[in-house]
Every structure is written in structure tokens, then in C-alpha cells.
Write a protein that holds these residues in place. Structure first.
Motif, PDB file in Angstrom:
ATOM      1  N   VAL A 263       2.975   6.986   1.182  1.00 22.10           N
ATOM      2  CA  VAL A 263       3.833   5.815   1.745  1.00 22.10           C
ATOM      3  C   VAL A 263       5.316   5.652   1.238  1.00 22.10           C
ATOM      4  O   VAL A 263       5.961   5.378   2.197  1.00 22.10           O
ATOM      5  N   TYR A 264       5.576   5.935   0.052  1.00 26.29           N
ATOM      6  CA  TYR A 264       6.891   6.018  -0.309  1.00 26.29           C
ATOM      7  C   TYR A 264       7.752   6.885   0.644  1.00 26.29           C
ATOM      8  O   TYR A 264       8.857   6.719   0.911  1.00 26.29           O
ATOM      9  N   GLN A 265       7.205   8.127   0.826  1.00 22.86           N
ATOM     10  CA  GLN A 265       8.091   9.272   1.350  1.00 22.86           C
ATOM     11  C   GLN A 265       8.326   8.856   2.906  1.00 22.86           C
ATOM     12  O   GLN A 265       9.208   9.016   3.596  1.00 22.86           O
ATOM     13  N   ARG A 266       7.329   7.912   3.434  1.00 19.23           N
ATOM     14  CA  ARG A 266       7.474   7.632   4.770  1.00 19.23           C
ATOM     15  C   ARG A 266       8.375   6.546   4.853  1.00 19.23           C
ATOM     16  O   ARG A 266       9.384   6.357   5.848  1.00 19.23           O
ATOM     17  N   CYS A 267       8.619   5.524   3.895  1.00 18.08           N
ATOM     18  CA  CYS A 267       9.511   4.310   3.676  1.00 18.08           C
ATOM     19  C   CYS A 267      10.973   5.087   3.641  1.00 18.08           C
ATOM     20  O   CYS A 267      11.821   4.873   4.265  1.00 18.08           O
ATOM     21  N   ALA A 268      11.131   6.171   2.853  1.00 19.06           N
ATOM     22  CA  ALA A 268      12.424   6.712   2.348  1.00 19.06           C
ATOM     23  C   ALA A 268      12.624   7.636   3.836  1.00 19.06           C
ATOM     24  O   ALA A 268      14.304   7.756   3.891  1.00 19.06           O
ATOM     25  N   SER A 269      11.829   7.991   4.330  1.00 24.01           N
ATOM     26  CA  SER A 269      12.280   8.869   5.710  1.00 24.01           C
ATOM     27  C   SER A 269      12.969   7.934   6.708  1.00 24.01           C
ATOM     28  O   SER A 269      13.602   8.487   7.662  1.00 24.01           O
ATOM     29  N   THR A 270      12.780   6.560   6.851  1.00 30.21           N
ATOM     30  CA  THR A 270      13.396   5.792   7.599  1.00 30.21           C
ATOM     31  C   THR A 270      14.927   5.575   7.426  1.00 30.21           C
ATOM     32  O   THR A 270      15.842   5.092   8.312  1.00 30.21           O
ATOM     33  N   GLY A 271      15.207   6.312   6.434  1.00 32.26           N
ATOM     34  CA  GLY A 271      16.845   5.897   5.871  1.00 32.26           C
ATOM     35  C   GLY A 271      17.124   4.506   5.252  1.00 32.26           C
ATOM     36  O   GLY A 271      18.351   4.059   5.327  1.00 32.26           O
ATOM     37  N   ALA A 272      16.106   4.080   4.779  1.00 32.32           N
ATOM     38  CA  ALA A 272      16.247   2.785   4.024  1.00 32.32           C
ATOM     39  C   ALA A 272      17.258   2.843   2.904  1.00 32.32           C
ATOM     40  O   ALA A 272      17.349   3.833   2.409  1.00 32.32           O
ATOM     41  N   SER A 273      17.799   1.735   2.488  1.00 31.06           N
ATOM     42  CA  SER A 273      18.706   1.662   1.335  1.00 31.06           C
ATOM     43  C   SER A 273      17.783   1.317  -0.023  1.00 31.06           C
ATOM     44  O   SER A 273      17.907   1.941  -0.823  1.00 31.06           O
ATOM     45  N   ILE A 274      16.559   0.470   0.463  1.00 33.40           N
ATOM     46  CA  ILE A 274      15.614   0.312  -0.637  1.00 33.40           C
ATOM     47  C   ILE A 274      14.369   0.535  -0.098  1.00 33.40           C
ATOM     48  O   ILE A 274      14.041   0.159   1.087  1.00 33.40           O
ATOM     49  N   VAL A 275      13.527   1.020  -0.471  1.00 38.26           N
ATOM     50  CA  VAL A 275      11.988   1.068  -0.544  1.00 38.26           C
ATOM     51  C   VAL A 275      11.339   0.157  -1.329  1.00 38.26           C
ATOM     52  O   VAL A 275      11.525   0.098  -2.758  1.00 38.26           O
ATOM     53  N   LYS A 276      10.468  -0.719  -0.793  1.00 44.10           N
ATOM     54  CA  LYS A 276       9.842  -1.611  -1.546  1.00 44.10           C
ATOM     55  C   LYS A 276       8.386  -1.551  -1.524  1.00 44.10           C
ATOM     56  O   LYS A 276       7.846  -1.837  -0.778  1.00 44.10           O
ATOM     57  N   LEU A 277       7.528  -1.359  -2.548  1.00 42.39           N
ATOM     58  CA  LEU A 277       6.109  -1.116  -2.703  1.00 42.39           C
ATOM     59  C   LEU A 277       5.383  -2.099  -3.848  1.00 42.39           C
ATOM     60  O   LEU A 277       5.918  -2.196  -4.840  1.00 42.39           O
ATOM     61  N   VAL A 278       4.529  -2.995  -3.206  1.00 49.46           N
ATOM     62  CA  VAL A 278       3.952  -3.894  -3.879  1.00 49.46           C
ATOM     63  C   VAL A 278       2.250  -3.797  -3.673  1.00 49.46           C
ATOM     64  O   VAL A 278       2.068  -3.876  -2.472  1.00 49.46           O
ATOM     65  N   SER A 279       1.881  -4.134  -4.816  1.00 48.28           N
ATOM     66  CA  SER A 279       0.228  -4.237  -4.682  1.00 48.28           C
ATOM     67  C   SER A 279      -0.381  -5.141  -5.561  1.00 48.28           C
ATOM     68  O   SER A 279       0.113  -5.145  -6.750  1.00 48.28           O
ATOM     69  N   VAL A 280      -1.613  -5.515  -5.190  1.00 50.05           N
ATOM     70  CA  VAL A 280      -2.381  -6.126  -5.939  1.00 50.05           C
ATOM     71  C   VAL A 280      -3.090  -5.185  -7.027  1.00 50.05           C
ATOM     72  O   VAL A 280      -3.161  -4.178  -6.859  1.00 50.05           O
ATOM     73  N   ALA A 281      -3.317  -5.492  -8.330  1.00 51.43           N
ATOM     74  CA  ALA A 281      -3.529  -4.528  -9.380  1.00 51.43           C
ATOM     75  C   ALA A 281      -4.854  -5.245  -9.931  1.00 51.43           C
ATOM     76  O   ALA A 281      -4.659  -6.395 -10.710  1.00 51.43           O
ATOM     77  N   ASP A 282      -6.080  -4.548 -10.223  1.00 55.09           N
ATOM     78  CA  ASP A 282      -7.057  -5.137 -11.011  1.00 55.09           C
ATOM     79  C   ASP A 282      -7.367  -4.391 -12.305  1.00 55.09           C
ATOM     80  O   ASP A 282      -8.469  -4.597 -12.836  1.00 55.09           O
ATOM     81  N   SER A 283      -6.347  -3.716 -12.634  1.00 61.49           N
ATOM     82  CA  SER A 283      -6.499  -2.922 -14.102  1.00 61.49           C
ATOM     83  C   SER A 283      -5.214  -2.533 -14.493  1.00 61.49           C
ATOM     84  O   SER A 283      -4.249  -2.674 -13.730  1.00 61.49           O
ATOM     85  N   ALA A 284      -4.984  -2.238 -15.749  1.00 65.04           N
ATOM     86  CA  ALA A 284      -3.894  -1.858 -16.474  1.00 65.04           C
ATOM     87  C   ALA A 284      -3.080  -0.516 -15.753  1.00 65.04           C
ATOM     88  O   ALA A 284      -2.150  -0.253 -15.734  1.00 65.04           O
ATOM     89  N   GLN A 285      -4.360   0.215 -15.456  1.00 67.18           N
ATOM     90  CA  GLN A 285      -3.710   1.514 -15.134  1.00 67.18           C
ATOM     91  C   GLN A 285      -3.439   1.496 -13.767  1.00 67.18           C
ATOM     92  O   GLN A 285      -2.372   2.268 -13.419  1.00 67.18           O
TER      93      GLN A 285
END
Length: 667
Positions: free
Chosen positions: A125-147
Motif C-alpha cells: 500500500v505504501y508503494q502504491r501511495c508513493a507512486s502517485t507522486g505524493a509529497s507525503i504518504v500517510k498510513l494509519v491503522s487501528v492496532a489491537d496489539s503492541a506488535q
């Protein structure tokens, strides 16, 4: 930098929040405003009005069609946040139009409102975002564990973020949502995110775990409570070796950048007993050596009564080495070459420390060495060391080996010294390097788990002119201090030094802090720290500061090779373990005492979750390195740390406390 999210319904309420955010401008380094246009319910004209009335750069997010995005761009938005799916729905002509707004930073984002996908999917998903030519890629997720929370942070250092063929690499904002993962929002800044998101009030939070702006301000203050420049003293490891070597030379040796501490001063005192002349002028020390002979009167021995009742230990002259373990083990072999009988004694904890192997090794080489029945000082020694072939273990330390390397070149016969399982190897090599300055030649080879030294006989020490470099053992405390709590600039160090404790720089870099050499100074800056594994066999003095580093590094750290440190000024592994446990932390030694394990928590997480170590009354056990480690620890504790005695710091770094106070800002 912080992005203050405004999501109030209506233009009037949004402008009121904008004004409120402005009152924090002087409390943070940089600020931008995120206008959640979808939640605020603002139309194109209202968005334009909001942007025009903001004195801060504005991010417009929550727009769900091309026309709205273009209107926001035309109104002067500094950033546009577009969901990846929306961007990929635009045809090429629309994308080209968006790319034409050169003054606007494009943020392409993906929000996983359920638990994050696998790490490989996240990278995709990061690479898809980066391929758009974006200045900033933002990835945010819910997490249910420290891992899962840590997975979102792992992306910052992943190779998938390498530059593309055009040299572009977008900035990254990646963190986990949720109350237990809120520390990742702060950690993202340390890892390189251009900003993190905060709300003005609890009602303004648009995602679980979002930080409040005043909470963020307090956090940043705690994360940056150390800043300033310090100067470290000259290396006492080098100075003590050089001073004793100068005694063996015929003629005057000159040492520049000389400085005082108890151990160096004690080496100078020994030189005064053995050399023809010793003088100190400012930061220059001059020693005219005796070439292995002395006619000086014996100094006053505070242990005379003890020696009187132990007649077998009565040397003709007494050499007092204070509390310096290195100096005692250098002196025993070197004094044997003077052709006289000496008594060597000391003070404090040194009198309880076993002199492993000294008697056996020296007697095999033809000298006499008598210790107490506990293998401790006082000792009587007479020689000479005749040279020859010898094999012994170096597992208990390098100091006796260094003493033998200094003494055996003066023997009548050449020597071959085989040391099995050597420890503190850099200190052995340091001795050889110092001896080179005095014209002494020693060859060595490594053979599996051994080092073999070939030492020609009848060598003559020549005078040397040396400028002492800064002491990495002392500097390690300020390196760790900056890596955890802010920024330190340390002058007086050599980046190419062979001192063992220079390894501290590699450790903090591995953990996540930064260190760079600029114009002869080392600048250390804090980062989000993660656990590490390290073996202190070759750099034992690093154990106390690295224990502190481990406490503030997220995850489980293991420090190996600690067992032999129970014979230092204190039982360091045991003392440091007790201190950490008394502070409410998890630290424990393995059954064989070889491994210290510490379960650390990052400073970001400690502050946000109120998990700082407990303060209170603690003992340094009279150990200078433990005392300095306690002072570093005190910066990150919940309440005041009172140390029973800090005078022991004068053993190695008399100016430590004043320099420490000068760079520690209020918590």
C-alpha cells in the motif's frame, strides 16, 4: 511539527478554534492547521474564507470529489490530503492538473479502520501511495496489539522507502490508532514524520488515541529536557598507561591536554616516586623518566600497620595506587623490572578486589609476587621478570596483560605470551598503541580464541610527546543522556579512537538516536529508541550507561558478558539490577550471572502512559560509573532521585556534576 485538527461544525466555530490554536504557536516549533472539511460541513466559499483568515499553513482533508479539491487548491491550501482510492479513481488528465500545483504538498493517505493488514500488504500500500507522486504518504491503522502498533513504526526504516529512479522519496506519516497505541503518534515524529495530529479539546478528537495539543506541548518539553555542550576529560586509560611508560623512559616526556581526576592524579603520584622529575604546568605534564631505576625515598604508607604484621610482604619501598585497579595491575609487573623490592597497596574497594592471576603469572616469568590469602592487596613484588614463554587466561580482564606488555620489553630474554579467551581486547590494543609512542615494538596474532604476543627483549623506552584524547568512558554518559532526553554536543573526542567505549555511538544509532561528528565535536540527538543486544566483554565500563539506555528503549534488551564486572568498584551487574528493580522496572540477571536482561519502555510511551521510573533514595555503592548512571536516570524519573554519595565521581570525571547540571533543563 504538529498539525492541529479542526472539525467544528460551521465556519464560525471553526474560526474560533483556529484562534484558540494560535495561542499555542509560541509553545511548539512549528504548527499547521488541519481543516476536516467533511466534519466541519464547509462549502467551497467557507473553506476559502477559512484559509484566507489563517496565519498558519492549512491542510484540507476529507474532500471527496475532484472539484472540491481543485477549489481548495485555488483558495491557497498548503496541503491537500486525498484518500488513495479517490486519487486512483481520477483519470490521467485530472492527476496532471493536480500535479500542476507546485506550491501545494499532496498527501495521499490510507486509513485502516480495522486492524492493519500484514506487513507485506502494508508495504504494498505504501508503494502504491508513493507512486502517485505524493509529497507525503500517510498510513494509519487501528492496532489491537503492541506488535501491530510497532509494525506501523517499522515502515519508517524499511528498504521499501528507497528513492525511485527520479530521486523522489515522499515523507511518511505512519502510526496506530487506539488508546494503547497513542505513543506511536509521538514516536512517529522522532522517526521522521513531518508532523503528528492533535486536537484542541477532548470533543475535537476525530480518532481514538489522538493527543490533545496541551498534552503534546508537555510531552515535547519532557522529550527535550536536555540540551547543551559539554567537554570530557582526557582519557584516563591512555593517561595512566603513558605516565607509567614515561617512568621507564630515559629523558623527558611531554603530555598535553592533561587533566585531573583521582585515578590520573594517583598515576602522577606514582611517577613522582619513581621518576627523576615530574611537573605540571596548566594542562601540560612533564615526566623525566628513570629508565627503570629510582633513588626516591618511600612515600608514607597508610597501611604500614597491616604490612608490619605481614612480614613476608615488606617491600623496601611502598607504592600507593589509591583505588585504581588499572594502576595496580600496571605497577606490579613494571615495578618488578626496577631491581628493588616494592610493596603495592591501595585504598577503598580496591583492597577487596582479587588480583586474578598476578602471582602465578609473574612467578612463572621469574619474579616474586606475594598477595594476601584472599589474593588481594597489599602485595610485595620483586624481580626482575626474565621473559620467556607463558600461557594463561585473559577471561578475567586485560589490566594485568597490559602491565606485562609494558614490563616484558625490558626483560633479558624475549617473551611469547599466549592469552586464551582474552577480554577487553581494545584495551590491550590501546596499550600496544601507547607503547609505540615510546618506541616499544610488540607483535601479536590472533589464533581462534587466543592472542599471541611476541615481545623482543632488552628494548629501551624513549621519551614521547603525546596529546591526550578525550575519554570515551566518561563521554558515554552524555552520549546516552542526549540519545534519550534531547541533544548533547560533546567536544574533545576522537572519532577514530581505538578506545573501546567508542562503541556507545554504534549502540545508540542502532537503537534509533542520531550521532554525527561536526568540526571536532560529537552531536547526539534523541530518537524513538528500541531495544538492543550487546556484549560488554570488550567494553565493560559501558554497562551502567547502557543499562539506562535499555530502560528507555522499547522492548527487551540483553547485555552479555557482565559476570566479570562483579569485581569492579562495585558488583556492577548486581548493583544496577537492584537500582532498576527498586525503581519499579523489570531487570534480572541470568543464573550464571553472564546476561543482564532489561525490559524497556520508550520515553514517549512512559510519559503518555505515566510509566516513568520511580525516584527515591539510592546508593551508588561508591562506584563512580554507577553514580553517573544514576544521575542520568534521574532525568527520566517520576520524582527526585537522591544518591547517597557522588564524591566517587572524582575518580574519573570531577567536572561531571557541574556539566550535567548545565545542560539539564527543567523537567
Amino acid at each position: 511539527m504538529v498539525a492541529v485538527t479542526i472539525s467544528d461544525s460551521g465556519l464560525k466555530a471553526s474560526l474560533a478554534s483556529l484562534e484558540a490554536a494560535g495561542t499555542f504557536v509560541n509553545s511548539v516549533d512549528k504548527m499547521v492547521i488541519e481543516l476536516r472539511a467533511d466534519l466541519a460541513g464547509l462549502g467551497p466559499e467557507e473553506i476559502a474564507s477559512f484559509i484566507s483568515r489563517s496565519h498558519l499553513p492549512v491542510i484540507v482533508s476529507g474532500l471527496n470529489d475532484y472539484d472540491s479539491i481543485v477549489n481548495a487548491l485555488g483558495a491557497g491550501a498548503a496541503y491537500i490530503d486525498i484518500d488513495l482510492a479517490l486519487f486512483e479513481s481520477f483519470d490521467e488528465s485530472y492527476r496532471n492538473i493536480l500535479a500542476g500545483y507546485h506550491d501545494v504538498n499532496l498527501i495521499v493517505s490510507v486509513h485502516f479502520n480495522v486492524c492493519a493488514p500484514s506487513y507485506s500488504e502494508l508495504k504494498s500500500v505504501y508503494q502504491r501511495c508513493a507512486s502517485t507522486g505524493a509529497s507525503i504518504v500517510k498510513l494509519v491503522s487501528v492496532a489491537d496489539s503492541a506488535q501491530q502498533a510497532e509494525m506501523m513504526l517499522n515502515l519508517y526504516s524499511d528498504p521499501c522507502r528507497k528513492e525511485d529512479l527520479s530521486g523522489n522519496r515522499p515523507s511518511l506519516i505512519s502510526f496506530a490508532m487506539g488508546e494503547e497505541s497513542r505513543y506511536t503518534r509521538a514516536a512517529s515524529l522522532s522517526l521522521g514524520a513531518p508532523f503528528t495530529y492533535c486536537a484542541l479539546s477532548p470533543e475535537g478528537k476525530v480518532a481514538p488515541g489522538m493527543l490533545l495539543l496541551d498534552e503534546y506541548v508537555a510531552l515535547i518539553s519532557r522529550l527535550s529536557c536536555v540540551k547543551g555542550e559539554v567537554a570530557v576529560p582526557p582519557s584516563k586509560s591512555i593517561a595512566q598507561r603513558a605516565i607509567i611508560a614515561a617512568v621507564m623512559a630515559k629523558g623527558e616526556s611531554i603530555f598535553n591536554n592533561f587533566g585531573h581526576c583521582d585515578d590520573i592524579d594517583m598515576a602522577v603520584a606514582v611517577a613522582r616516586e619513581l621518576a627523576q622529575n615530574v611537573s605540571v604546568e596548566g594542562d601540560t605534564l612533564r615526566i623525566t623518566g628513570s629508565a627503570g631505576g629510582s633513588s626516591k625515598q618511600p612515600q608514607t604508607n597508610p597501611f604500614a600497620d597491616l604490612i608490619n604484621i605481614m612480614p613476608m610482604m615488606g617491600g623496601e619501598k611502598t607504592i600507593f595506587v589509591g583505588e585504581s585497579g588499572l594502576l595496580s595491575r600496571l605497577c606490579l609487573p613494571v615495578l618488578a623490572q626496577f631491581g628493588e623490592a616494592f610493596t603495592v597497596t591501595g585504598d577503598g574497594s580496591l583492597m577487596d578486589r582479587r588480583m586474578y592471576g598476578c602471582k602465578e603469572v609473574m612467578e612463572q616469568l621469574g619474579a616474586t609476587c606475594v598477595l594476601t590469602d584472599k589474593e588481594t592487596l597489599p602485595a610485595a613484588v620483586s624481580g626482575p621478570l626474565k621473559g620467556g614463554n607463558i600461557t594463561f587466561s585473559g577471561a578475567k580482564g586485560s589490566q594485568l596483560i597490559s602491565g606485562l606488555l609494558m614490563a616484558l620489553p625490558a626483560s633479558r630474554k624475549p617473551s611469547v605470551m599466549r592469552v586464551e579467551n582474552p577480554s577487553s581486547v581494545p584495551y590491550i590494543l590501546l596499550t600496544i598503541e601507547v607503547l609505540k609512542e615510546f618506541g616499544i615494538v610488540i607483535d601479536y596474532v590472533r589464533e581462534k580464541d587466543a592472542m599471541v604476543f611476541k615481545i623482543p627483549a632488552k628494548q629501551k623506552y624513549r621519551p614521547a610527546n603525546i596529546t591526550f584524547e578525550g575519554d570515551w568512558s566518561s563521554a558515554a554518559n552524555f552520549v546516552v543522556l542526549g540519545a534519550i532526553f534531547g541533544e548533547t554536543v560533546i567536544k574533545g573526542l576522537s572519532g577514530s579512537s581505538i578506545q573501546a567505549d567508542r562503541m556507545v555511538v554504534d549502540v545508540i544509532r542502532r537503537c534509533g538516536a542520531s550521532a554525527e561528528y561536526l568540526k571536532g565535536k560529537l552531536r547526539v540527538r534523541r530518537g524513538y529508541l528500541r531495544s538492543f543486544d550487546f556484549d560488554v566483554t570488550n567494553c565493560p565500563d559501558l554497562l551502567p550507561p547502557l543499562s539506562v539506555l535499555a530502560l528507555f528503549s522499547e522492548g527487551k534488551t540483553t547485555i552479555k558478558g557482565v559476570a566479570r564486572l562483579n569485581n569492579k568498584e562495585s558488583n556492577r551487574p548486581l548493583v544496577m539490577t537492584k537500582i532498576m528493580k527498586d525503581m519499579g522496572e523489570k531487570a534480572y540477571l541470568s543464573e550464571d550471572g553472564e546476561i543482564l536482561t532489561i525490559e524497556g519502555v520508550s520515553l514517549e510511551r512512559r510519559v503518555l502512559e505515566n510509566r516513568l521510573p520511580k525516584g527515591g533514595n539510592f546508593s551508588s555503592s561508591g562506584d563512580h560509573r554507577v553514580a553517573m548512571a544514576l544521575k542520568i536516570l534521574s532525568v527520566g524519573c517520576l520524582s527526585e532521585v537522591v544518591v547517597d554519595t557522588v564524591d566517587c565521581i572524582n575518580k574519573s570525571f570531577p567536572a561531571f556534576l557541574s556539566q550535567f547540571s548545565n545542560i539539564c533543563l527543567s523537567k
